[in-house]
Design a protein around this motif. Structure first.
Motif, PDB file in Angstrom:
ATOM      1  N   ALA A  33      15.915  -3.319  32.209  1.00 20.66           N
ATOM      2  CA  ALA A  33      16.585  -4.073  31.144  1.00 20.66           C
ATOM      3  C   ALA A  33      18.096  -3.979  31.329  1.00 20.66           C
ATOM      4  O   ALA A  33      18.613  -2.968  31.816  1.00 20.66           O
ATOM      5  CB  ALA A  33      16.194  -3.505  29.775  1.00 20.66           C
ATOM      6  N   ASP A  34      18.800  -5.021  30.939  1.00 22.70           N
ATOM      7  CA  ASP A  34      20.258  -5.025  31.068  1.00 22.70           C
ATOM      8  C   ASP A  34      20.893  -3.908  30.251  1.00 22.70           C
ATOM      9  O   ASP A  34      21.913  -3.354  30.645  1.00 22.70           O
ATOM     10  CB  ASP A  34      20.834  -6.379  30.656  1.00 22.70           C
ATOM     11  N   GLY A  35      20.287  -3.530  29.133  1.00 21.30           N
ATOM     12  CA  GLY A  35      20.841  -2.480  28.277  1.00 21.30           C
ATOM     13  C   GLY A  35      20.334  -1.089  28.612  1.00 21.30           C
ATOM     14  O   GLY A  35      20.428  -0.179  27.786  1.00 21.30           O
ATOM     15  N   LEU A  36      19.838  -0.894  29.815  1.00 17.33           N
ATOM     16  CA  LEU A  36      19.241   0.384  30.231  1.00 17.33           C
ATOM     17  C   LEU A  36      20.180   1.575  30.031  1.00 17.33           C
ATOM     18  O   LEU A  36      21.363   1.505  30.344  1.00 17.33           O
ATOM     19  CB  LEU A  36      18.869   0.304  31.725  1.00 17.33           C
ATOM     20  N   HIS A  37      19.609   2.671  29.520  1.00 19.57           N
ATOM     21  CA  HIS A  37      20.233   3.999  29.517  1.00 19.57           C
ATOM     22  C   HIS A  37      19.339   4.865  30.383  1.00 19.57           C
ATOM     23  O   HIS A  37      18.175   5.094  30.036  1.00 19.57           O
ATOM     24  CB  HIS A  37      20.307   4.599  28.117  1.00 19.57           C
ATOM     25  N   HIS A 114      10.402  -4.530  30.627  1.00 17.26           N
ATOM     26  CA  HIS A 114      11.578  -3.983  31.289  1.00 17.26           C
ATOM     27  C   HIS A 114      11.821  -2.556  30.812  1.00 17.26           C
ATOM     28  O   HIS A 114      11.673  -2.260  29.624  1.00 17.26           O
ATOM     29  CB  HIS A 114      12.822  -4.827  30.982  1.00 17.26           C
ATOM     30  N   LEU A 115      12.226  -1.697  31.736  1.00 17.40           N
ATOM     31  CA  LEU A 115      12.601  -0.331  31.393  1.00 17.40           C
ATOM     32  C   LEU A 115      13.932  -0.361  30.661  1.00 17.40           C
ATOM     33  O   LEU A 115      14.930  -0.851  31.193  1.00 17.40           O
ATOM     34  CB  LEU A 115      12.714   0.528  32.655  1.00 17.40           C
ATOM     35  N   ILE A 116      13.964   0.162  29.433  1.00 19.09           N
ATOM     36  CA  ILE A 116      15.187   0.185  28.627  1.00 19.09           C
ATOM     37  C   ILE A 116      15.769   1.604  28.525  1.00 19.09           C
ATOM     38  O   ILE A 116      16.958   1.791  28.311  1.00 19.09           O
ATOM     39  CB  ILE A 116      14.950  -0.408  27.206  1.00 19.09           C
ATOM     40  N   SER A 117      14.898   2.629  28.704  1.00 16.72           N
ATOM     41  CA  SER A 117      15.378   4.003  28.572  1.00 16.72           C
ATOM     42  C   SER A 117      14.561   4.935  29.459  1.00 16.72           C
ATOM     43  O   SER A 117      13.333   4.803  29.551  1.00 16.72           O
ATOM     44  CB  SER A 117      15.262   4.447  27.109  1.00 16.72           C
ATOM     45  N   TRP A 118      15.262   5.879  30.092  1.00 10.57           N
ATOM     46  CA  TRP A 118      14.637   6.883  30.953  1.00 10.57           C
ATOM     47  C   TRP A 118      15.322   8.208  30.705  1.00 10.57           C
ATOM     48  O   TRP A 118      16.550   8.273  30.612  1.00 10.57           O
ATOM     49  CB  TRP A 118      14.805   6.491  32.426  1.00 10.57           C
ATOM     50  N   GLN A 119      14.531   9.260  30.575  1.00  9.99           N
ATOM     51  CA  GLN A 119      15.064  10.618  30.425  1.00  9.99           C
ATOM     52  C   GLN A 119      14.159  11.547  31.205  1.00  9.99           C
ATOM     53  O   GLN A 119      12.945  11.561  30.994  1.00  9.99           O
ATOM     54  CB  GLN A 119      15.083  11.035  28.952  1.00  9.99           C
ATOM     55  N   ALA A 120      14.730  12.316  32.122  1.00  9.95           N
ATOM     56  CA  ALA A 120      13.949  13.253  32.927  1.00  9.95           C
ATOM     57  C   ALA A 120      14.484  14.666  32.731  1.00  9.95           C
ATOM     58  O   ALA A 120      15.678  14.863  32.511  1.00  9.95           O
ATOM     59  CB  ALA A 120      14.018  12.870  34.399  1.00  9.95           C
ATOM     60  N   THR A 121      13.579  15.634  32.828  1.00  9.50           N
ATOM     61  CA  THR A 121      13.929  17.043  32.703  1.00  9.50           C
ATOM     62  C   THR A 121      13.283  17.799  33.854  1.00  9.50           C
ATOM     63  O   THR A 121      12.081  17.642  34.104  1.00  9.50           O
ATOM     64  CB  THR A 121      13.398  17.622  31.365  1.00  9.50           C
ATOM     65  N   ARG A 122      14.082  18.589  34.562  1.00 12.06           N
ATOM     66  CA  ARG A 122      13.532  19.409  35.648  1.00 12.06           C
ATOM     67  C   ARG A 122      12.609  20.464  35.075  1.00 12.06           C
ATOM     68  O   ARG A 122      12.899  21.083  34.059  1.00 12.06           O
ATOM     69  CB  ARG A 122      14.644  20.095  36.435  1.00 12.06           C
TER      70      ARG A 122
END
Length: 127
Positions: A33-37, A114-122
């Motif tokens: 998505a254009d507004g992706l974080h 569309h992917l709008i947000s992604w958060q990953a944690t090790r």
């Protein structure tokens, strides 16, 4: 109908990870998505353009992304994906191989997910 949307998002998640490994910025541009974080496991947040630029310039190169677990839940025009994956990548500061827990949020825009947000944690290594 929800099963159809879940399947579509699962396919797009797989296509996105493949495009990241292949460095296919054009495909990624269509999936994001254009507004992706996009929040990396080190806490750095990027916009769609910043994320794509890092791949285009070679500052970040994904070598392998292996999905270890994945759960998808739909809430109207939003699908939330939670999962675990193993990522191998090269950055300007060196190589990284890690296990990650992640949350991805997809939204339905103009009949496409569309992917709008992604958060990953090790995570601590489990291999």
């Amino acid at each position: 109908m929800a099963g159809k949307h879940i399947d579509a998002v699962r396919e797009r998640e797989s296509a996105r990870f493949d495009a990241m490994v292949e460095g296919d910025v054009e495909q990624l541009d269509a999936l994001l998505a254009d507004g992706l974080h996009y929040v990396h496991s080190n806490g750095k947040r990027e916009t769609k353009r910043e994320f794509l630029d890092a791949l285009t310039t070679g500052r970040r190169r994904y070598l392998d992304i292996d999905i270890r677990a994945q759960e998808l839940r739909q809430f109207g025009d939003t699908v939330v994906v939670t999962g675990k994956l193993k990522v191998e990548l090269e950055t300007a500061t060196g190589s990284l191989e890690s296990q990650m827990a992640y949350t991805a949020v997809h939204v339905l825009e103009a009949d496409e997910w569309h992917l709008i947000s992604w958060q990953a944690t090790r995570m601590a290594s489990t291999d």
